[in-house]
Write a protein that holds these residues in place. Structure first.
Motif, PDB file in Angstrom:
ATOM      1  N   ARG A 311       0.835  -1.210   0.000  1.00  0.00           N
ATOM      2  CA  ARG A 311       0.000   0.000   0.000  1.00  0.00           C
ATOM      3  C   ARG A 311       0.869   1.260   0.000  1.00  0.00           C
ATOM      4  O   ARG A 311       0.363   2.349   0.271  1.00  0.00           O
ATOM      5  CB  ARG A 311      -0.897  -0.003   1.238  1.00  0.00           C
ATOM      6  CG  ARG A 311      -1.892  -1.140   1.302  1.00  0.00           C
ATOM      7  CD  ARG A 311      -3.096  -0.903   0.400  1.00  0.00           C
ATOM      8  NE  ARG A 311      -4.189  -0.326   1.158  1.00  0.00           N
ATOM      9  CZ  ARG A 311      -5.274   0.215   0.607  1.00  0.00           C
ATOM     10  NH1 ARG A 311      -5.380   0.275  -0.715  1.00  0.00           N
ATOM     11  NH2 ARG A 311      -6.241   0.711   1.351  1.00  0.00           N
ATOM     12  N   THR A 312       2.160   1.110  -0.332  1.00  0.00           N
ATOM     13  CA  THR A 312       3.080   2.234  -0.213  1.00  0.00           C
ATOM     14  C   THR A 312       3.799   2.611  -1.499  1.00  0.00           C
ATOM     15  O   THR A 312       4.390   3.692  -1.565  1.00  0.00           O
ATOM     16  CB  THR A 312       4.159   1.930   0.849  1.00  0.00           C
ATOM     17  OG1 THR A 312       4.988   0.848   0.391  1.00  0.00           O
ATOM     18  CG2 THR A 312       3.535   1.558   2.179  1.00  0.00           C
ATOM     19  N   VAL A 313       3.787   1.772  -2.538  1.00  0.00           N
ATOM     20  CA  VAL A 313       4.608   2.006  -3.720  1.00  0.00           C
ATOM     21  C   VAL A 313       4.210   3.312  -4.411  1.00  0.00           C
ATOM     22  O   VAL A 313       3.026   3.624  -4.572  1.00  0.00           O
ATOM     23  CB  VAL A 313       4.514   0.817  -4.692  1.00  0.00           C
ATOM     24  CG1 VAL A 313       3.093   0.620  -5.213  1.00  0.00           C
ATOM     25  CG2 VAL A 313       5.485   0.992  -5.856  1.00  0.00           C
ATOM     26  N   GLU A 314       5.193   4.090  -4.823  1.00  0.00           N
ATOM     27  CA  GLU A 314       4.940   5.376  -5.462  1.00  0.00           C
ATOM     28  C   GLU A 314       4.173   5.191  -6.764  1.00  0.00           C
ATOM     29  O   GLU A 314       4.489   4.314  -7.559  1.00  0.00           O
ATOM     30  CB  GLU A 314       6.264   6.096  -5.736  1.00  0.00           C
ATOM     31  CG  GLU A 314       6.084   7.545  -6.168  1.00  0.00           C
ATOM     32  CD  GLU A 314       7.398   8.273  -6.290  1.00  0.00           C
ATOM     33  OE1 GLU A 314       7.500   9.408  -5.794  1.00  0.00           O
ATOM     34  OE2 GLU A 314       8.342   7.695  -6.876  1.00  0.00           O
ATOM     35  N   HIS A 315       3.150   5.991  -6.956  1.00  0.00           N
ATOM     36  CA  HIS A 315       2.287   5.997  -8.138  1.00  0.00           C
ATOM     37  C   HIS A 315       1.360   4.775  -8.230  1.00  0.00           C
ATOM     38  O   HIS A 315       0.677   4.589  -9.232  1.00  0.00           O
ATOM     39  CB  HIS A 315       3.094   6.127  -9.436  1.00  0.00           C
ATOM     40  CG  HIS A 315       4.026   7.296  -9.444  1.00  0.00           C
ATOM     41  ND1 HIS A 315       3.589   8.587  -9.264  1.00  0.00           N
ATOM     42  CD2 HIS A 315       5.376   7.364  -9.582  1.00  0.00           C
ATOM     43  CE1 HIS A 315       4.626   9.410  -9.304  1.00  0.00           C
ATOM     44  NE2 HIS A 315       5.719   8.700  -9.491  1.00  0.00           N
ATOM     45  N   GLY A 316       1.324   3.947  -7.203  1.00  0.00           N
ATOM     46  CA  GLY A 316       0.403   2.827  -7.202  1.00  0.00           C
ATOM     47  C   GLY A 316      -1.031   3.294  -7.040  1.00  0.00           C
ATOM     48  O   GLY A 316      -1.326   4.228  -6.280  1.00  0.00           O
ATOM     49  N   ASP A 324      -9.115   2.795   5.189  1.00  0.00           N
ATOM     50  CA  ASP A 324     -10.365   3.358   5.694  1.00  0.00           C
ATOM     51  C   ASP A 324     -10.750   2.832   7.069  1.00  0.00           C
ATOM     52  O   ASP A 324     -11.893   2.990   7.505  1.00  0.00           O
ATOM     53  CB  ASP A 324     -11.489   3.109   4.682  1.00  0.00           C
ATOM     54  CG  ASP A 324     -11.371   4.022   3.473  1.00  0.00           C
ATOM     55  OD1 ASP A 324     -10.437   4.845   3.442  1.00  0.00           O
ATOM     56  OD2 ASP A 324     -12.206   3.913   2.553  1.00  0.00           O
ATOM     57  N   GLU A 325      -9.775   2.219   7.752  1.00  0.00           N
ATOM     58  CA  GLU A 325      -9.909   1.893   9.168  1.00  0.00           C
ATOM     59  C   GLU A 325      -8.781   2.514   9.975  1.00  0.00           C
ATOM     60  O   GLU A 325      -8.540   2.131  11.114  1.00  0.00           O
ATOM     61  CB  GLU A 325      -9.914   0.377   9.374  1.00  0.00           C
ATOM     62  CG  GLU A 325     -11.139  -0.316   8.777  1.00  0.00           C
ATOM     63  CD  GLU A 325     -11.168  -1.798   9.058  1.00  0.00           C
ATOM     64  OE1 GLU A 325     -12.275  -2.323   9.252  1.00  0.00           O
ATOM     65  OE2 GLU A 325     -10.086  -2.433   9.073  1.00  0.00           O
ATOM     66  N   GLY A 326      -8.052   3.447   9.366  1.00  0.00           N
ATOM     67  CA  GLY A 326      -6.985   4.136  10.076  1.00  0.00           C
ATOM     68  C   GLY A 326      -5.699   3.355  10.210  1.00  0.00           C
ATOM     69  O   GLY A 326      -4.848   3.685  11.042  1.00  0.00           O
ATOM     70  N   VAL A 327      -5.514   2.323   9.369  1.00  0.00           N
ATOM     71  CA  VAL A 327      -4.304   1.504   9.414  1.00  0.00           C
ATOM     72  C   VAL A 327      -3.281   2.069   8.429  1.00  0.00           C
ATOM     73  O   VAL A 327      -3.591   2.303   7.257  1.00  0.00           O
ATOM     74  CB  VAL A 327      -4.607   0.037   9.080  1.00  0.00           C
ATOM     75  CG1 VAL A 327      -3.332  -0.794   9.086  1.00  0.00           C
ATOM     76  CG2 VAL A 327      -5.619  -0.530  10.074  1.00  0.00           C
ATOM     77  N   ALA A 328      -2.055   2.271   8.891  1.00  0.00           N
ATOM     78  CA  ALA A 328      -1.017   2.863   8.053  1.00  0.00           C
ATOM     79  C   ALA A 328      -0.638   1.929   6.910  1.00  0.00           C
ATOM     80  O   ALA A 328      -0.617   0.695   7.064  1.00  0.00           O
ATOM     81  CB  ALA A 328       0.217   3.172   8.889  1.00  0.00           C
ATOM     82  N   GLY A 329      -0.322   2.498   5.740  1.00  0.00           N
ATOM     83  CA  GLY A 329       0.111   1.733   4.586  1.00  0.00           C
ATOM     84  C   GLY A 329       1.385   0.964   4.877  1.00  0.00           C
ATOM     85  O   GLY A 329       2.262   1.448   5.595  1.00  0.00           O
ATOM     86  N   GLN A 330       1.505  -0.234   4.306  1.00  0.00           N
ATOM     87  CA  GLN A 330       2.658  -1.105   4.567  1.00  0.00           C
ATOM     88  C   GLN A 330       2.845  -2.089   3.421  1.00  0.00           C
ATOM     89  O   GLN A 330       1.990  -2.192   2.537  1.00  0.00           O
ATOM     90  CB  GLN A 330       2.473  -1.857   5.891  1.00  0.00           C
ATOM     91  CG  GLN A 330       1.173  -2.625   5.965  1.00  0.00           C
ATOM     92  CD  GLN A 330       0.721  -2.904   7.391  1.00  0.00           C
ATOM     93  OE1 GLN A 330       1.110  -3.912   7.963  1.00  0.00           O
ATOM     94  NE2 GLN A 330      -0.097  -2.025   7.960  1.00  0.00           N
ATOM     95  N   GLN A 331       3.952  -2.826   3.440  1.00  0.00           N
ATOM     96  CA  GLN A 331       4.243  -3.867   2.460  1.00  0.00           C
ATOM     97  C   GLN A 331       4.487  -5.180   3.197  1.00  0.00           C
ATOM     98  O   GLN A 331       5.070  -5.183   4.282  1.00  0.00           O
ATOM     99  CB  GLN A 331       5.472  -3.518   1.628  1.00  0.00           C
ATOM    100  CG  GLN A 331       5.773  -4.526   0.506  1.00  0.00           C
ATOM    101  CD  GLN A 331       7.141  -4.316  -0.127  1.00  0.00           C
ATOM    102  OE1 GLN A 331       8.162  -4.610   0.473  1.00  0.00           O
ATOM    103  NE2 GLN A 331       7.148  -3.807  -1.349  1.00  0.00           N
ATOM    104  N   TRP A 332       4.034  -6.294   2.586  1.00  0.00           N
ATOM    105  CA  TRP A 332       4.218  -7.612   3.214  1.00  0.00           C
ATOM    106  C   TRP A 332       4.228  -8.676   2.123  1.00  0.00           C
ATOM    107  O   TRP A 332       3.845  -8.428   0.977  1.00  0.00           O
ATOM    108  CB  TRP A 332       3.091  -7.876   4.229  1.00  0.00           C
ATOM    109  CG  TRP A 332       1.742  -8.037   3.608  1.00  0.00           C
ATOM    110  CD1 TRP A 332       1.087  -9.201   3.329  1.00  0.00           C
ATOM    111  CD2 TRP A 332       0.868  -6.985   3.155  1.00  0.00           C
ATOM    112  NE1 TRP A 332      -0.138  -8.958   2.739  1.00  0.00           N
ATOM    113  CE2 TRP A 332      -0.292  -7.596   2.628  1.00  0.00           C
ATOM    114  CE3 TRP A 332       0.950  -5.584   3.139  1.00  0.00           C
ATOM    115  CZ2 TRP A 332      -1.354  -6.869   2.095  1.00  0.00           C
ATOM    116  CZ3 TRP A 332      -0.105  -4.859   2.610  1.00  0.00           C
ATOM    117  CH2 TRP A 332      -1.236  -5.501   2.098  1.00  0.00           C
TER     118      TRP A 332
END
Length: 503
Positions: A311-316, A324-332
């Motif tokens: 949920r963090t890649v540039e231009h994605g 929409d639940e207040g959870v910070a973007g991350q990669q996994w």
């Protein structure tokens, strides 16, 4: 370098804090263990041209607020369009009433995985707000590019369009989070059509440029060679009309990122949504073969296969600061060394699976809709030492190279599929040997990814994607990107679509 952007003042000037205070205070007073409020403004514009003439130009705006609560382990939700504190209180009361009615049929107690609280602002990576560019200027550029394509030898008709979206969200919850976000995305598209006057047969070819999380600079700033691609299409289209029909059989298949992104979307992206794997999402496009009992053991593909949710890649297109639940973007990781190791989850699904935290996959496409579990940017990672496209093709004796997406079909478990493309080329002794027609590739998900024997290098990696991924009832759409390199799949079943359709 573009100046850092901020959320538009016109959105921040809305009574966001007052709405949050009113709704959340009332929800707590009524005994809710959790409550959140979203205010959303989504602006859209679509320009469509036919044969370099403006056919339609439409603008839309969706503005509203929504209150969601958890009362004694049951969801409640209400939405409206009047941005006043009194309306926010009314919606909180209505959401509580919904939860009270729903409690009698609720079989799974709602508990949300914990998440730190945040107070911040996030804006997606774009340079030129498309809604700040005059309509006449945008129409003139689209007309000029369409005329270039229409002037090509053999091109009878040209359809072109550009869709632009600006999405602004304010989120607040009873844990103390308050976030403000703004995302911009754009999708330009040009399609050329040629007609054989003698037979009435026709062929079309579309640009390969994907939709992206950029602004108007995507069409003007050198991020894609529009004029170069449009100049090539007429000759490519003529070649396609003269190309032989493919002989069905088994071939080594080289799949370009402009095609492979869609195969990833359908066979991995949807299959690794946890609500599908658990059977919660079954009515709209099915469940998933990648069930939770297979986590950590399912051989999804070859050991070369490394797929991430991001949920963090540039231009994605699915990139956010917070979901929409207040959870910070991350990669996994979803698939590592070919083995299923993860899912896409929201806060409630995370708690159901005993996870410490959600990976931030809740999304609603407007204030009128409740957030549901939606797809991250699901991407196949390149081989750091992998070959270029030319090098990969050079190692294939008898195969087919596919570029661009077109039609597709997949079963409800995301297991048995068939895909076509914009262009297919025969590969003979490591060289492209002309285009082919009527090509589709067919496989099961695990057989296909298990046959992946070469993964291209970072220089071949590209983000593809779509603005219109559908899910849920009532239906919602979401934008999502999928990155991937070029890749080789050995001994793939190739169908002749003309024979399959009886032509």
């Amino acid at each position: 370098m573009a100046e850092p952007r901020s959320v538009d003042e016109s959105f921040l000037a809305l009574p966001l804090s007052a709405l949050a205070d009113a709704a959340l205070t009332r929800a707590v007073d009524l005994g809710c263990e959790h409550a959140d409020l979203r205010v959303e403004r989504i602006r859209t514009q679509s320009l469509r041209l036919r044969d370099a003439r403006l056919e339609s130009l439409s603008d839309g705006e969706d503005l509203g607020l929504a209150v969601r609560v958890v009362l004694e382990g049951t969801w409640g939700f209400a939405a409206g369009v009047v941005l006043t504190a009194a309306e926010a209180v009314r919606l909180a009361e209505q959401a509580v009433a919904v939860a009270q009615v729903s409690a009698a049929i609720n079989t799974d107690r709602v508990e949300l995985a914990p998440e730190p609280s945040y107070d911040g602002e996030w804006v997606s990576a774009y340079e030129v707000d498309p809604f700040a560019v005059p309509d006449a200027e945008k129409t003139a550029l689209m007309t000029e590019l369409s005329e270039r394509l229409l002037a090509g030898d053999g091109v009878e008709h040209v359809q072109s369009s550009v869709v632009q979206v600006k999405e602004q969200k304010f989120y607040a919850d009873t844990a103390g989070t308050r976030t403000r976000q703004q995302r911009v995305r754009i999708e330009p598209e040009f399609t050329a059509l040629t007609v054989d006057r003698a037979t009435g047969a026709f062929e079309s070819m579309r640009t390969l440029a994907p939709p992206v999380g950029r602004g108007w600079e995507y069409l003007t700033g050198g991020h894609w060679d529009w004029r170069g691609e449009l100049a090539e299409i007429p000759e490519l289209l003529r070649e396609k009309t003269k190309a032989p029909s493919v002989q069905a059989g088994r071939y080594d298949l080289v799949v370009d990122p402009t095609n492979l992104w869609l195969t990833i979307h359908e066979s991995i992206g949807h299959a690794t949504e946890l609500d599908r794997a658990l059977g919660y999402e079954a009515a709209y496009a099915g469940t998933s073969f990648a069930t939770v009992d297979k986590l950590g053991s399912l051989q999804y593909g070859s050991p070369l296969m490394h797929v991430t949710g991001d949920r963090t890649v540039e231009h994605g297109l699915s990139t956010v600061g917070w979901d929409d639940e207040g959870v910070a973007g991350q990669q996994w990781d979803l698939v590592r060394d070919g083995v299923l190791v993860g899912y896409q989850v929201d806060r409630n699904m995370a708690r159901l699976r005993g996870m410490d935290r959600s990976n931030g996959c809740a999304y609603a496409d407007s204030a009128a809709h409740v957030p549901v579990q939606r797809m991250a940017n699901v991407s196949l990672q390149p081989d750091p030492a992998g070959p270029s496209t030319e090098e990969l093709i050079g190692g294939v004796e008898r195969g087919i190279y596919v570029l661009g997406d077109k039609s597709w079909s997949i079963d409800m478990q995301r297991y048995n599929f068939q895909f076509t493309g914009q262009r297919f080329y025969a590969i003979e002794n490591g060289r492209l040997a002309g285009q082919l027609r009527d090509v589709a590739y067919q496989a099961t998900t695990t057989d296909f990814w298990g046959s992946m024997s070469v993964v291209g290098g970072p220089q071949t990696y590209q983000l593809g994607g779509a603005l219109n991924c559908g899910k849920a009832q009532p239906g919602q759409v979401a934008a999502v990107s999928h990155g991937c390199p070029v890749a080789l799949f050995e001994n793939t079943t190739i169908l002749n679509t003309a024979q399959e359709s009886g032509r």
